[in-house]
Every structure is written in C-alpha cells, then in structure tokens.
Scaffold this motif. Structure first.
Motif, PDB file in Angstrom:
ATOM      1  N   ARG A   1      69.429   4.127  55.844  1.00  0.00           N
ATOM      2  CA  ARG A   1      70.025   5.400  55.464  1.00  0.00           C
ATOM      3  C   ARG A   1      71.387   5.182  54.818  1.00  0.00           C
ATOM      4  NH1 ARG A   1      68.190   9.979  54.223  1.00  0.00           N
ATOM      5  NH2 ARG A   1      69.879  11.156  55.173  1.00  0.00           N
TER       6      ARG A   1
ATOM      7  N   ALA B   1      65.333  14.420  66.345  1.00  0.00           N
ATOM      8  CA  ALA B   1      66.003  15.138  65.267  1.00  0.00           C
ATOM      9  C   ALA B   1      66.867  16.250  65.836  1.00  0.00           C
ATOM     10  CB  ALA B   1      64.978  15.715  64.296  1.00  0.00           C
TER      11      ALA B   1
ATOM     12  N   ARG C   1      66.850  20.919  60.699  1.00  0.00           N
ATOM     13  CA  ARG C   1      67.079  19.577  61.239  1.00  0.00           C
ATOM     14  C   ARG C   1      65.924  19.130  62.130  1.00  0.00           C
ATOM     15  NH1 ARG C   1      73.267  18.100  62.589  1.00  0.00           N
ATOM     16  NH2 ARG C   1      74.162  18.558  60.544  1.00  0.00           N
TER      17      ARG C   1
ATOM     18  N   ARG D   1      65.442   7.621  65.465  1.00  0.00           N
ATOM     19  CA  ARG D   1      66.055   8.644  64.637  1.00  0.00           C
ATOM     20  C   ARG D   1      67.443   8.994  65.146  1.00  0.00           C
ATOM     21  NH1 ARG D   1      62.436  13.483  63.632  1.00  0.00           N
ATOM     22  NH2 ARG D   1      63.556  13.591  61.677  1.00  0.00           N
TER      23      ARG D   1
ATOM     24  N   SER E   1      63.222  18.281  59.806  1.00  0.00           N
ATOM     25  CA  SER E   1      63.638  17.349  58.743  1.00  0.00           C
ATOM     26  C   SER E   1      63.499  17.937  57.339  1.00  0.00           C
ATOM     27  CB  SER E   1      62.838  16.035  58.824  1.00  0.00           C
ATOM     28  OG  SER E   1      63.105  15.357  60.032  1.00  0.00           O
TER      29      SER E   1
ATOM     30  N   THR F   1      57.056   8.034  60.091  1.00  0.00           N
ATOM     31  CA  THR F   1      57.981   9.139  59.853  1.00  0.00           C
ATOM     32  C   THR F   1      57.271  10.477  59.972  1.00  0.00           C
ATOM     33  OG1 THR F   1      59.354   7.777  58.395  1.00  0.00           O
ATOM     34  CG2 THR F   1      59.564  10.163  58.186  1.00  0.00           C
TER      35      THR F   1
ATOM     36  N   GLN G   1      65.018   5.150  61.724  1.00  0.00           N
ATOM     37  CA  GLN G   1      64.602   6.515  62.030  1.00  0.00           C
ATOM     38  C   GLN G   1      63.331   6.553  62.874  1.00  0.00           C
ATOM     39  OE1 GLN G   1      65.851   5.479  59.178  1.00  0.00           O
ATOM     40  NE2 GLN G   1      66.697   7.134  57.951  1.00  0.00           N
TER      41      GLN G   1
ATOM     42  N   ARG H   1      58.794  16.109  66.259  1.00  0.00           N
ATOM     43  CA  ARG H   1      60.209  16.497  66.315  1.00  0.00           C
ATOM     44  C   ARG H   1      60.993  15.554  67.223  1.00  0.00           C
ATOM     45  NH1 ARG H   1      60.049  23.150  66.471  1.00  0.00           N
ATOM     46  NH2 ARG H   1      58.751  23.385  64.616  1.00  0.00           N
TER      47      ARG H   1
ATOM     48  N   GLU I   1      66.181  17.291  54.499  1.00  0.00           N
ATOM     49  CA  GLU I   1      66.214  16.067  53.694  1.00  0.00           C
ATOM     50  C   GLU I   1      65.461  16.205  52.368  1.00  0.00           C
ATOM     51  OE1 GLU I   1      68.028  13.801  54.916  1.00  0.00           O
ATOM     52  OE2 GLU I   1      68.006  13.997  57.094  1.00  0.00           O
TER      53      GLU I   1
ATOM     54  N   THR J   1      64.005   7.644  54.643  1.00  0.00           N
ATOM     55  CA  THR J   1      63.606   7.265  55.992  1.00  0.00           C
ATOM     56  C   THR J   1      63.602   5.746  56.077  1.00  0.00           C
ATOM     57  OG1 THR J   1      61.930   7.522  57.723  1.00  0.00           O
ATOM     58  CG2 THR J   1      61.139   7.233  55.462  1.00  0.00           C
TER      59      THR J   1
ATOM     60  N   LYS K   1      71.445  17.455  50.253  1.00  0.00           N
ATOM     61  CA  LYS K   1      70.743  17.942  51.436  1.00  0.00           C
ATOM     62  C   LYS K   1      70.812  19.456  51.428  1.00  0.00           C
ATOM     63  CE  LYS K   1      71.187  16.017  55.431  1.00  0.00           C
ATOM     64  NZ  LYS K   1      71.709  15.522  56.723  1.00  0.00           N
TER      65      LYS K   1
ATOM     66  N   VAL L   1      58.277  13.394  62.577  1.00  0.00           N
ATOM     67  CA  VAL L   1      58.615  14.753  62.153  1.00  0.00           C
ATOM     68  C   VAL L   1      57.722  15.778  62.873  1.00  0.00           C
ATOM     69  CG1 VAL L   1      58.590  16.351  60.209  1.00  0.00           C
ATOM     70  CG2 VAL L   1      59.537  14.054  59.925  1.00  0.00           C
TER      71      VAL L   1
END
Length: 465
Positions: A390, A464, A366, A423, A369, A454, A419, A461, A372, A415, A324, A458
C-alpha cells in the motif's frame, strides 16, 4: 558463473512456445488422420477451426505468464524448468478443454489427447535443443570446472549450495579453505596453502567469500593467486547493505555491485502492467455507475467533495496523488493528533475503529472497501498497481527505519499481502515484513491469489474500519 536470462531471450522462449502450440495442434490433426484408431470419417472432419488455434495461443501465453514459467530460477535448472513446463502445459490443456466444451464440442477427444502428447514432446525437445545450443555456445568450453571456496562462514556455505544447484554448468565444488575451519566443512587447508591446493587439485575457479573484517587477508591472497591459471571471483560481504538482492554488473570493464535496482525484470513488469490494464478496464464497466452512486451518497450525507485527494509515497519513493472517496469530515487531517496514540512498545498507531472523524456513509464505505474504488484511476495512470504494498503517507515514511523502505521497490497497490493477512487490524508500517515477503516471492500467480483473498476479506468485512 551462472547465466542471466534477459528479456530478449525470455521473449524468444515465449513466442517459441506459442508457435509450438500451433505446431502441436497441426500434428494432432495429422496423427488423428493417419492412425486408424477411434471413429473413422472423412479426413476433413478432423481439421480444427481457426479459433481453436487462437484460443490455444492466448491460453498458453496467459498460463505460462501467470505460472512464471520464465523465471530465472527455472531457466537455470533443467529439471525444475521441465517440471514447471509440464505443470503449465497440463493446466492450460485442461483449461482449453473446458473452453472447447462450451464452444467446439465436436473436437475429437482422441485428437485432443494427441495434442497434449505432441505439445509436451515438442516443448521438451525445444528446451533441450535450446539448452544444448546455449551450452555449445558458451558452456562447453569448460565441461568440468573445479571450484575452491575461500572462507567458511554463512556466505561461503550459501555460494557452495548455489554452485551445486548449477552443476549443469560443469561446476564442481571441491572444498573450502579456512584458517580456523569448523568440523562440518570439507576443508582442504589454510589460506596460506591456497597455491599448493589449487595446483594439486587442478582448480579452475576460486570464489573468495571472506568476511569484511579480513580485508588484509583478502589482498594478500589475491596477490598470491594472480600468477596461477585460475579464475578468481569475489563474493562481497555486503548483503546486509543490499535492499533485496545483490547483483554485479560489468560496466566498461569495471565491476559494479548493485545494492539497489528494480526488483521486477522487464518481462515481469510488462506482464504486470498488461494484467493491470486488462483487469482494470473490465472492472471499470460496473465500477463507474457504482462510483456515481457512492459519490451522490457522500454529498447528501455531509458537506464537502465526494473525492478525497492525498499525497502518497509510491514506487521508488516518488510522491503521487492518490484518490479515494471521502469517508471523514472535511478537515479531518488537522485532527490527526487527537486519534493518534502509542502502543505498549512505543509504536505509533494512527488509525482506530472508533475514529470520531468518520461519517455515517464513510463508515459503510470503509467496511465494504468501496472507498478504494477511485484508485482504479491511479492504476490506469500507471501510478499504482492492482496488487502491491500500500502507498504510505509521507509523514509516516519519515518515521521508517532504513530497512522498511525496501517496500517501495515495486509498484504500490490497491491491495496486497498485508491486507489479506489482517488488513487495517495491523498497521502496515508495523508489518513491513509482509510487503517484503510479497516482493521476494512476486509472481502473477501470487497477484491472482491476493486478489481472490481480497474478495473474501471484503465479503467477510474482515479488518476494515
């Protein structure tokens, strides 16, 4: 009593379907030439270019894999199989029409309609022929087999429903035997009357579905039935011990109960791995310069390496190093006790939105994302998948209850279903049921759905921190 469809048989159907696509395209051309409908022209006008054949095979193969056409639950039931095939063919036909609009717009619409009809007809005839061949080879010996179920509990009811769903094998549920029968079951007698019932009704199959506490009754019953011309099958009452499914394997003449084995069959694993490699390789093109930019921003924001390496628990409980982008200060793991807490139910909460260890750039990474992204390398190495539960921290896995370990029966993913349904707002070790839902309902189509959700999560947001 039901057939298991192995990888060889599945691949036979898969490549047969691709060959039928080419045959249907050729038949459509012949039909367009032979039948005097629509605009008349030189016969060579209706010849389809070779790339159309290639596109057809690729699109049909991808569609059939994504829609899970070859799943055993479809192959074992003729109506479900034909319905699923028709859906997949129609979807692929519409998609190919879109491709042709941007590439070969001169393809005759009438000829393309002939192609749909030809492919449907050829595929249905092929499946019926294969099914007839399978029946002739193994299923035609007992065209009608009466089945008697011993027991009246939940397992007995479930096996009865399953047998009725596989009536095409010639199986007919005659009724149940039970010493204390409930009112809602067609009970034919008690366990002691089993030999008489079997002889009177010409029973061919006996399925014993007694609870575990009836071991003595089971032994006495089997001894009484040994001299009768019936097949005796036992439905073990061990479903609570099975991780996800219970299978029986005949190994050297000895029956083995599989309480734990790979969830994905060989074809599903092949498709999933191929999908991971293709999508990840394409994603690497824009991801590499973006990762270089992120790495530079991390180094300028705080002291320490840009990458963060951490041991995680992968498929089968195997440890691997997950990558990460570093979002915390160096040495943050030593401060874990300062942010961990227990909720009202006594469950451990090890993440929180206002974690003081997170850096400025890390907080942005974060929320978006982007932290990741390096896990794409884990996917290429085969340690992770794009979609799946995960990978968990080893010290958290040590706190797992036994049933929660079922989540490690498939490749762990970047993912997953957890999530896109909350998430980080929902600690994954407290919501393992989301992972089990994914495992039990796995398909390539579900993977695509999760990837799409996903992207939405993202961009919004959502959850997360």
């Amino acid at each position: 009593m039901t057939r298991q469809f192995n990888l060889r048989f599945t691949l036979f159907l898969f490549f047969s379907d691709l060959a039928l696509v080419w045959a249907a395209l050729g038949l459509a051309t012949l039909t367009r030439t032979a039948i005097p409908l629509g605009r008349q022209a030189d016969p060579n006008t209706w010849l389809l270019p070779l790339p159309v054949y290639v596109m057809g095979a690729l699109l049909w193969g991808a569609t059939f894999a994504v829609l899970n056409v070859y799943a055993p639950q479809y192959l074992a039931h003729p109506v479900l199989e034909l319905m699923r095939l028709a859906e997949a063919i129609f979807f692929a036909w519409l998609t190919l029409a879109g491709w042709l609009y941007f590439t070969y717009r001169d393809v005759s619409r009438l000829e393309y309609g002939y192609f749909l009809l030809a492919d449907l007809a050829l595929t249905v005839l092929h499946r019926l022929a294969v099914r007839a061949w399978v029946r002739w080879r193994g299923g035609g010996r007992y065209p009608k087999r009466r089945v008697l179920i011993v027991g009246a509990g939940e397992n007995a009811r479930e096996i009865a429903a399953t047998l009725r769903a596989h009536a095409w094998l010639g199986l007919e549920v005659l009724g149940f035997l039970c010493d204390n029968p409930p009112d809602d079951l067609p009970t034919l007698g008690t366990l002691a009357e089993a030999p008489h019932v079997i002889a009177a009704h010409h029973v061919a199959e006996v399925v014993i579905a007694l609870p575990r506490g009836h071991t003595h009754d089971l032994r006495a019953l089997v001894y009484r039935l040994q001299a009768l011309p019936v097949n005796i099958r036992l439905l073990p009452d061990y479903f609570d011990l099975a991780f996800l499914r219970l299978n029986v394997e005949n190994f050297g003449g000895m029956p083995l109960l599989s309480l734990k084995e790979p969830v994905l069959d060989p074809f599903q694993r092949l498709v999933k791995r191929t999908f991971d490699l293709l999508v990840t390789s394409l994603a690497m093109i824009p991801a590499l310069p973006l990762m270089a930019t992120v790495a530079l921003a991390i180094r300028l924001d705080s002291a320490g390496p840009a990458l963060f390496k951490q041991k995680r628990v992968g498929e089968g409980g195997r440890l691997f190093t997950m990558y990460k982008f570093r979002t915390m200060i160096v040495g943050a793991e030593a401060l874990q006790a300062e942010v961990s807490a227990l909720d009202a139910d006594g469950n451990l909460i090890h993440k929180r939105a206002d974690d003081p260890r997170v850096t400025r750039v890390g907080r942005f990474l974060r929320r978006t994302s982007l932290d990741e992204l390096p896990q794409l390398f884990n996917v290429l190495r085969g340690e992770m998948s794009l979609v799946g539960p995960r990978p968990e921290l080893p010290w958290l896995v040590e706190r797992y209850e036994d049933w929660q370990r079922k989540r490690f029966e498939v490749p762990q993913g970047i993912t997953g279903w957890w999530q896109v349904n909350g998430r980080a707002d929902r600690p994954m070790h407290l919501h393992t049921e989301d992972d089990l839902y994914y495992i039990r309902n796995y398909s390539v189509w579900l993977d695509l759905k999760i990837l799409w959700l996903t992207v939405q999560s993202v961009l919004l947001r959502k959850g997360a921190f």
